[in-house]
Scaffold this active site. Structure first.
Site, short mmCIF file in Angstrom:
data_model
loop_
_atom_site.label_atom_id
_atom_site.label_comp_id
_atom_site.label_asym_id
_atom_site.label_seq_id
_atom_site.Cartn_x
_atom_site.Cartn_y
_atom_site.Cartn_z
N VAL A 17 0.85 -1.21 0.00
CA VAL A 17 0.00 0.00 0.00
C VAL A 17 0.88 1.25 0.00
O VAL A 17 0.69 2.16 -0.81
CB VAL A 17 -0.93 0.00 1.23
CG1 VAL A 17 -1.73 1.30 1.29
CG2 VAL A 17 -1.88 -1.20 1.18
N THR A 91 -0.99 -4.55 9.71
CA THR A 91 -1.79 -4.80 10.93
C THR A 91 -2.29 -6.24 10.85
O THR A 91 -3.46 -6.50 10.55
CB THR A 91 -3.00 -3.84 11.02
OG1 THR A 91 -3.65 -3.81 9.73
CG2 THR A 91 -2.56 -2.45 11.41
N CYS A 268 -6.18 -8.94 3.95
CA CYS A 268 -7.34 -8.09 4.27
C CYS A 268 -8.54 -8.93 4.71
O CYS A 268 -8.92 -8.93 5.87
CB CYS A 268 -7.75 -7.28 3.03
SG CYS A 268 -6.48 -6.20 2.42
N1 SAJ Z 1 -12.34 -14.78 -3.02
C1 SAJ Z 1 -13.24 -15.83 -3.16
N2 SAJ Z 1 -14.43 -15.59 -3.77
C2 SAJ Z 1 -14.77 -14.35 -4.22
C3 SAJ Z 1 -13.85 -13.28 -4.05
C4 SAJ Z 1 -12.64 -13.51 -3.44
O1 SAJ Z 1 -12.98 -16.96 -2.76
O2 SAJ Z 1 -15.86 -14.21 -4.78
C5 SAJ Z 1 -11.06 -15.03 -2.34
C6 SAJ Z 1 -9.85 -14.73 -3.20
O3 SAJ Z 1 -9.49 -15.88 -3.94
C7 SAJ Z 1 -8.80 -14.38 -2.17
C8 SAJ Z 1 -9.61 -13.74 -1.05
O4 SAJ Z 1 -10.96 -14.15 -1.24
O5 SAJ Z 1 -8.16 -15.53 -1.69
C9 SAJ Z 1 -9.54 -12.22 -1.04
O6 SAJ Z 1 -9.83 -11.82 -2.35
P1 SAJ Z 1 -10.10 -10.24 -2.69
O7 SAJ Z 1 -10.52 -10.17 -4.12
O8 SAJ Z 1 -10.99 -9.66 -1.68
O9 SAJ Z 1 -8.65 -9.62 -2.65
P2 SAJ Z 1 -7.92 -8.76 -1.54
O10 SAJ Z 1 -7.70 -9.50 -0.31
O11 SAJ Z 1 -6.74 -8.18 -2.24
O12 SAJ Z 1 -8.97 -7.60 -1.21
C10 SAJ Z 1 -8.72 -6.31 -1.66
C11 SAJ Z 1 -9.21 -5.45 -0.52
N3 SAJ Z 1 -8.85 -4.09 -0.73
C12 SAJ Z 1 -8.54 -3.35 0.34
O13 SAJ Z 1 -8.50 -3.80 1.48
C13 SAJ Z 1 -8.22 -1.95 0.08
C14 SAJ Z 1 -10.71 -5.54 -0.42
O14 SAJ Z 1 -11.20 -4.52 0.49
C15 SAJ Z 1 -11.37 -5.31 -1.75
O15 SAJ Z 1 -12.78 -5.48 -1.60
C16 SAJ Z 1 -10.86 -6.33 -2.74
O16 SAJ Z 1 -9.43 -6.10 -2.86
C17 SAJ Z 1 -11.51 -6.15 -4.09
O17 SAJ Z 1 -11.17 -6.94 -4.98
O18 SAJ Z 1 -12.33 -5.25 -4.24
#
Ligand code: SAJ
Length: 438
Positions: A17, A91, A268
């Site tokens: 970030v 965090t 996250c």
């Molecule tokens: N996942 C699933 N099914 C889904 C979506 C995600 O199993 O439908 C899994 C992914 O494979 C991964 C985990 O969840 O293992 C998290 O995926 P994510 O797309 O949420 O990715 P992150 O963790 O990078 O989340 C970030 C976060 N951004 C911030 O904290 C600023 C989150 O708040 C956002 O909502 C997300 O990106 C996004 O894609 O919008």
């Protein structure tokens, strides 16, 4: 505080970030001081290289000697130059799933100790925390150091909303919210961040409102994913493919489509709910739904390991001789980030059953887990009985499945992310299985 476009901005923590944030403010014309405790990170950034695992940062680090671009390991050197200091440190949660605020406290202390005094420097926490943390962690430090709010320093909270591997939602194109007890400082931060991002920037009042907004954004996402993961265990037992059900439901205007998977990783989504759970416990209010959703998502890798064991048994491949290849290890497609990846508990569960586990992830080349064989190139992977698609990297989807098929001992594939063309693979001679599919 100086006019927004004449300010000097400090960023403490140059990770996933912090570094894009520092680059974003530099691109927006600000004088930037970037600080990181890691000599490796500082030397790579100074050399114009990207120390993070996010490929979107690869080509945007300012070249060595760029004007307005100051990178150092010393908070004490940087802070006196800054009108605003943003703190973007990790965090994480502890092993017993409690919030670990040591980085927030240490970074705050280093910043506050470096303040020149009388400059009302604004110090903004961006890391994800539960409501109340910014005040509870930093105000005692101000008292300890004899600093006066509004005279020497004003603290604020502006949650990072950064989506690694998603250039469409980089720091210059996401909406932001700002919490601060001082409305004028809040307004000045709106002006500042409005020069960073093209999207909406809003002052939302107290620190706690902004802290809570960020946490529940991710709690909501975890709950929604848990719902489809629970459905992915119910519908196969009914002889129905959950993906068919979700696609049908998604024709309704306000149905939000999520995808079942082998698990929920990252720094996250699987982490932030524990902040909310902890905060609710502090005030004696149960957080049963949030806790239950975490339980569902954490159970997915173990569930998938059990399904794989059964598939190998049905194929008369004894577990102690079985060899399983994990395609992908990173928690998310197109990034190389193993944090909280479900691949780890999946691999551990398979290893415990005596299964030999290999992995190929084109975005990761570091040793991943004791006992797991790492293949630098997919072509080296042969003699496997079953492939599990763990991370939907484009490189995995576009891999040479035909030659992999030739090298398999038993050509079985389990789509852990529901992104493969299972019909095509079936016609190419693969035995195909998938999460949520009967
Ligand atoms: N996942 C699933 N099914 C889904 C979506 C995600 O199993 O439908 C899994 C992914 O494979 C991964 C985990 O969840 O293992 C998290 O995926 P994510 O797309 O949420 O990715 P992150 O963790 O990078 O989340 C970030 C976060 N951004 C911030 O904290 C600023 C989150 O708040 C956002 O909502 C997300 O990106 C996004 O894609 O919008």
């Amino acid at each position: 505080m100086a006019e927004a476009d004449k300010q000097t901005v400090g960023i403490i923590g140059l990770g996933y970030v912090g570094l894009p944030t520092a680059i974003g403010f530099h691109d927006a014309g600000f004088e930037v001081w970037g600080v990181d405790i890691s000599e490796r990170t500082v030397s790579m950034v100074r050399a114009g290289e990207n120390p993070t695992g996010d490929p979107d940062v690869d080509d945007i680090v300012p070249a060595p000697g760029a004007p307005r671009w100051n990178i150092t390991t010393s908070t004490a050197e940087a802070v006196p130059h800054c009108d605003v200091v943003l703190v973007t440190v990790p965090t994480p949660v502890t092993h017993d799933l409690k919030p670990d605020l040591t980085y927030v406290e240490a970074a705050g202390r280093a910043v506050f100790e470096s303040l020149p005094g009388g400059t009302n420097t604004v110090v903004v926490l961006e890391s994800t925390v539960y409501p109340g943390v910014t005040a509870e962690t930093w105000l005692p430090l101000l008292d300890e150091l004899g600093l006066v709010q509004g005279v020497d320093v004003t603290i604020a909270y502006c949650p990072e909303r950064f989506n690694p591997g998603d250039p469409a939602h980089g720091v210059r194109s996401v909406a932001r919210v700002i919490g601060c007890s001082d409305e004028q400082v809040g307004a000045s931060l709106v002006a500042l961040y409005s020069q960073l991002t093209s999207e909406d920037v809003r002052y939302v009042g107290r620190l706690e409102v902004a802290e809570a907004a960020k946490v529940i954004e991710n709690v909501q996402r975890d709950l929604n994913i848990a719902l489809v993961n629970e459905l992915a265990r119910i519908f196969p037992a009914l002889g129905v493919d959950v993906e068919d059900v979700l696609s049908a439901a998604a024709t309704k205007w306000n149905f939000h489509r999520y995808t079942p998977g082998v698990g929920v990783g990252g720094h996250c989504i699987p982490v932030d709910p524990y902040y909310m759970i902890q905060r609710a416990a502090n005030v004696g209010v149960p957080a049963n739904l949030i806790t239950a959703a975490r339980g569902v998502n954490r159970s997915m890798p173990i569930h998938v390991a059990g399904v794989i064991r059964d598939l190998l048994f049905e194929a008369e491949v004894p577990a102690k001789d079985a060899r399983v290849l994990l395609m992908g290890w990173s928690y998310k497609a197109e990034v190389g980030d193993p944090r909280e990846t479900p691949a780890e508990p999946l691999a551990e569960a398979l290893l415990e059953k005596g299964v030999k586990v290999g992995v190929w992830d084109p975005h990761l080349d570091e040793p991943l887990l004791d006992g797991v064989t790492v293949h630098r190139v997919l072509g080296d992977a042969d003699g496997y009985d079953l492939v599990v698609l763990v991370t939907a990297h484009r490189a995995c989807l576009e891999a040479d499945w035909a030659s992999l098929h030739q090298r398999m001992r038993t050509p079985m594939v389990y789509d852990g992310r529901r992104v493969l063309d299972l019909d095509a693979l079936t016609s190419d001679g693969w035995k195909t299985y998938a999460v949520g599919r009967p």
